[in-house]
Scaffold this active site. Structure first.
Site: not given
Lengths: 98, 119, 121
Positions: B78-79
């Site tokens: 997840c960024v």
């Protein structure tokens, strides 16, 4: 539904919360959750009572790693990782009680 | 059957990543597909290329990379969670990619089962 | 993406002590953006996430509780709080910053059984 519990019942209310909320089905104890299914622990009676309503499984590699592979409460169903996968596949949903 | 896996804890600190890996391996060995593994919360630390465990310990990061290479498992970090914790393209291990939370939702929609490992 | 699944988010952790509550809320918002059928369940310490009057200045952390009020704008309207969890913490519905449906443990369990995807934090 498969309910997965990974906390020791002696330090956390997670198993309690799961048992009082879930309607039935399969419960799998993994990681520190496996302490619940050992003979002589303080929640053994509660676990035995729950076995009337749920099918209780334990991930054996986690129990063995903790030196308690020979203390399994009678009637609890032992599984390996393949058995864990099978439980997840045979239930429509699975919830990890984190 | 198509599985999605969610890993919410970092390597070494918590057993979650080990459990997720062993589950994933067993699923593949038993003929299932693991469509995506999504790393969230501290789980993003599983993707750090800078990880160097002692020689006699398992290499959790490389183990995931190998799984991605051999079985085409999509490892998504997840960024937002990654940037918070200093995981970027420049220190991303092989086989991982950084993307948005939508990838987790998509796994929930597309997979037959979503299994979460965390604390 | 036309497929709609029932996503339930089970919140059992208090805010601020750990990041789970905040990052879980981020997933909720994205899931709603994908037009999925979203419900939120607050159980055990998760009930504390909805307490009114959170003041986070002193811990230099962002107060994310107003975001629960914004859920309505994303069409997330199914918020369930477990009755005993709330009572055990000395709270009533008046203490919560959004309007919720209060359910018993058994009703929560039945609701879980109806879901396609359950994410627990």
């Amino acid at each position: 539904m498969l309910h997965i519990v990974n906390k020791s019942p002696l330090t956390s209310n997670t198993l309690d919360s799961c048992l009082s909320t879930a309607t039935g089905g399969d419960i799998l104890l993994i990681e520190d959750g496996v302490y619940a299914v050992t003979r002589g622990n303080a929640v053994e009676a509660k676990l035995r009572a729950a076995m009337g309503q749920f099918r209780v499984h334990v991930l054996m590699p986690d129990l063995e790693a903790r030196g308690l592979g020979d203390r399994l409460v009678e009637g609890v169903l032992p599984v390996d990782y393949a058995g864990f996968v099978e439980l997840a596949a045979s239930n429509k949903t699975c919830q990890s009680w984190l | 059957m198509k599985f999605g896996i969610v890993v919410n804890e970092g390597p070494y600190q918590h057993q979650a990543s080990d459990s997720a890996y062993l589950f994933t391996k067993a699923a593949i060995e038993n003929g299932h597909e693991v469509w995506r593994v999504f790393f969230y919360h501290d789980g993003v630390n599983n993707a750090s290329r800078l990880t160097e465990p002692p020689q006699d310990d398992r290499h959790i990061v490389n183990r995931w990379s190998k799984l991605a290479e051999e079985h085409k498992v999509d490892l998504v970090v997840c960024v937002a969670a990654a940037l918070r914790r200093g995981i970027k393209e420049e220190n991303l291990a092989q086989g991982f990619r950084i993307s948005g939370l939508g990838q987790l939702v998509e796994a929930g929609i597309k997979c037959d089962r979503l299994v979460t490992f965390g604390d | 993406m036309s497929e709609v699944k029932k996503f339930m988010f089970v919140n059992r952790k208090a805010p601020y002590g750990t990041i789970y509550a905040l990052e879980s809320l981020e997933v909720v918002l994205i899931t709603a953006a994908f037009d999925q059928d979203v419900s939120l369940m607050f159980l055990d310490d998760g009930v504390y996430q909805l307490k009114k009057g959170q003041q986070t200045k002193g811990i230099e952390t962002k107060n994310f509780s107003p975001a629960y009020r914004a859920l309505e704008d994303y069409d997330v309207e199914k918020l369930y709080v477990e009755k005993e969890s709330m009572q055990a913490r000395g709270l009533t519905e008046e203490d919560l910053l959004v309007s919720v449906t209060v359910l018993s443990r058994a009703e929560m369990g039945a609701l879980m059984d109806e879901q396609d995807v359950v994410l627990s934090y």
